[in-house]
Design a protein around this motif. Structure first.
Motif, PDB file in Angstrom:
ATOM      1  N   SER A 184       6.682  13.930  -0.684  1.00 53.18           N
ATOM      2  CA  SER A 184       6.803  12.484  -0.732  1.00 53.18           C
ATOM      3  C   SER A 184       7.690  12.091  -1.889  1.00 53.18           C
ATOM      4  O   SER A 184       7.933  12.856  -2.799  1.00 53.18           O
ATOM      5  CB  SER A 184       5.433  11.829  -0.885  1.00 53.18           C
ATOM      6  N   ASP A 203       0.824  -1.211   0.000  1.00 52.88           N
ATOM      7  CA  ASP A 203       0.000   0.000   0.000  1.00 52.88           C
ATOM      8  C   ASP A 203       0.860   1.264   0.000  1.00 52.88           C
ATOM      9  O   ASP A 203       0.455   2.296   0.539  1.00 52.88           O
ATOM     10  CB  ASP A 203      -0.923   0.005   1.222  1.00 52.88           C
ATOM     11  N   LYS A 255       8.867  10.414   4.101  1.00 52.83           N
ATOM     12  CA  LYS A 255       9.449   9.745   2.936  1.00 52.83           C
ATOM     13  C   LYS A 255      10.055   8.401   3.348  1.00 52.83           C
ATOM     14  O   LYS A 255      10.802   8.312   4.317  1.00 52.83           O
ATOM     15  CB  LYS A 255      10.548  10.620   2.340  1.00 52.83           C
ATOM     16  N   THR A 276       9.426   8.249  -3.997  1.00 50.52           N
ATOM     17  CA  THR A 276       9.401   6.798  -4.114  1.00 50.52           C
ATOM     18  C   THR A 276      10.791   6.249  -3.907  1.00 50.52           C
ATOM     19  O   THR A 276      11.783   6.955  -3.985  1.00 50.52           O
ATOM     20  CB  THR A 276       8.905   6.363  -5.513  1.00 50.52           C
ATOM     21  N   GLU A 279       1.957   7.147   0.985  1.00 44.66           N
ATOM     22  CA  GLU A 279       2.541   8.410   0.540  1.00 44.66           C
ATOM     23  C   GLU A 279       1.475   9.494   0.380  1.00 44.66           C
ATOM     24  O   GLU A 279       1.746  10.678   0.631  1.00 44.66           O
ATOM     25  CB  GLU A 279       3.283   8.201  -0.770  1.00 44.66           C
ATOM     26  N   LYS A 280       0.287   9.092  -0.013  1.00 47.14           N
ATOM     27  CA  LYS A 280      -0.801  10.061  -0.172  1.00 47.14           C
ATOM     28  C   LYS A 280      -1.300  10.551   1.183  1.00 47.14           C
ATOM     29  O   LYS A 280      -1.568  11.746   1.361  1.00 47.14           O
ATOM     30  CB  LYS A 280      -1.951   9.423  -0.953  1.00 47.14           C
ATOM     31  N   LEU A 281      -1.421   9.643   2.141  1.00 47.55           N
ATOM     32  CA  LEU A 281      -1.942   9.995   3.455  1.00 47.55           C
ATOM     33  C   LEU A 281      -0.921  10.741   4.314  1.00 47.55           C
ATOM     34  O   LEU A 281      -1.298  11.576   5.148  1.00 47.55           O
ATOM     35  CB  LEU A 281      -2.402   8.731   4.187  1.00 47.55           C
ATOM     36  N   HIS A 282       0.360  10.429   4.131  1.00 44.22           N
ATOM     37  CA  HIS A 282       1.406  11.003   4.995  1.00 44.22           C
ATOM     38  C   HIS A 282       2.573  11.515   4.142  1.00 44.22           C
ATOM     39  O   HIS A 282       3.688  10.968   4.188  1.00 44.22           O
ATOM     40  CB  HIS A 282       1.876   9.962   6.005  1.00 44.22           C
ATOM     41  N   PRO A 283       2.334  12.562   3.371  1.00 45.00           N
ATOM     42  CA  PRO A 283       3.350  13.048   2.426  1.00 45.00           C
ATOM     43  C   PRO A 283       4.606  13.583   3.085  1.00 45.00           C
ATOM     44  O   PRO A 283       5.640  13.690   2.422  1.00 45.00           O
ATOM     45  CB  PRO A 283       2.608  14.152   1.658  1.00 45.00           C
ATOM     46  N   VAL A 294       1.602   3.523  -2.225  1.00 44.36           N
ATOM     47  CA  VAL A 294       0.993   4.730  -2.808  1.00 44.36           C
ATOM     48  C   VAL A 294       0.011   5.357  -1.823  1.00 44.36           C
ATOM     49  O   VAL A 294      -0.035   6.584  -1.660  1.00 44.36           O
ATOM     50  CB  VAL A 294       0.298   4.394  -4.136  1.00 44.36           C
ATOM     51  N   ARG A 295      -0.764   4.521  -1.171  1.00 42.80           N
ATOM     52  CA  ARG A 295      -1.721   5.013  -0.179  1.00 42.80           C
ATOM     53  C   ARG A 295      -0.991   5.688   0.984  1.00 42.80           C
ATOM     54  O   ARG A 295      -1.395   6.766   1.436  1.00 42.80           O
ATOM     55  CB  ARG A 295      -2.563   3.851   0.336  1.00 42.80           C
TER      56      ARG A 295
END
Length: 266
Positions: free
Chosen positions: A258, A186, A198, A260, A191-195, A188-189
């Motif tokens: 965030s 998860d 990292k 990757t 990173e979206k919720l907790h930008p 991507v999820r």
């Protein structure tokens, strides 16, 4: 877990008590291969903390049987039960000021947090800029899945779709697959919720020494004089870590955005 594999020193003890954690600390010190694993883990946590340029507190969550304070005397240790650490702290409600902590350390603790979303929000709040959450967690290699599902007393629910889980016993109610779910499946999820957090490091760790040492809950499987050969064999088998590693080291760094990353072996 098969009864003959259980560590006899822990027989009759209640998990989470001061006596239980003291016995686990003693087991780590008694077993050279296990102590080597913990020394390696602690060195990684300390290196993450040293990489932070801003001043701040060092805080360990779920200290219980940890020996990290022996290496970091200024460390604030904590646990959810009283009488085993400097403070009683719930990871979902950190009693620290905004931007006051340089590093949060967790060793075999993340998968015991029933609401990691609340923990991440608190980490974003209390960490200094560039601060880190550094942890050692259960991996999701093929061998780790087999081992923890069949030979460990805590659940390994990698099929769960949601991160939270019900908890009445902080020692037993957990999900050992949680770090893989959050930081890999998860990602991507997350990173979206907790930008602000990292994912900087996800590195598989040496596994053979830990396995044959018995860890802190099982019997040691080899005599101590095989310490050297096992270490050498561990080195030779290091390319197989993505398939066989039992644990991985994860470092999250507080940033303004965030990014990757990829799983590395070490």
């Amino acid at each position: 877990m098969m009864s003959w594999l259980k560590e006899p020193q822990l027989q009759g003890q209640v998990p989470g008590t001061a006596r239980f954690f003291a016995t686990q600390k003693s087991i780590i010190q008694q077993r050279p291969l296990l102590k080597w694993c913990y020394d390696d883990w602690y060195a990684r946590l300390q290196a993450d903390a040293r990489s932070v340029t801003e001043p701040g507190l060092l805080v360990e969550l779920g200290s219980g049987g940890s020996c990290l304070k022996e290496l970091e005397p200024s460390l604030i240790t904590s646990d959810v039960v009283d009488g085993v650490a400097d403070r009683v702290i719930d990871a979902r409600r950190l009693p620290f000021a905004d931007s006051s902590i340089r590093a949060l350390f967790l060793t075999h603790v993340f998968h015991h947090i029933p609401d990691v979303g609340a923990f991440f929000a608190e980490a974003e709040r209390v960490l200094v800029p560039d601060g880190v959450v550094s942890m050692i967690e259960v991996a999701h290699t093929p061998f780790a899945r087999f081992f923890f599902k069949n030979f460990h007393h805590e659940p390994y629910w990698d099929e769960c779709q949601e991160w939270p889980f019900a908890q009445t016993d902080s020692m037993m109610d957990s999900n050992q697959a949680l770090s893989w779910m959050v930081f890999h499946r998860d990602r991507v999820r997350f990173e979206k919720l907790h930008p602000q957090l990292k994912v900087e490091t996800t590195a598989h760790l040496p596994w053979l020494a830990y396995l044959v040492s018995g860890g802190v809950t099982m019997r040691q499987l080899v005599p101590g004089f095989l310490y050297g050969p096992i270490r050498g064999l561990e080195y030779l088998l290091s390319p197989l870590a993505p398939a066989l590693a039992l644990h991985w080291h994860i470092c999250l760094r507080k940033t303004a955005g965030s990014a990757t990353g990829s799983i590395k072996t070490a």
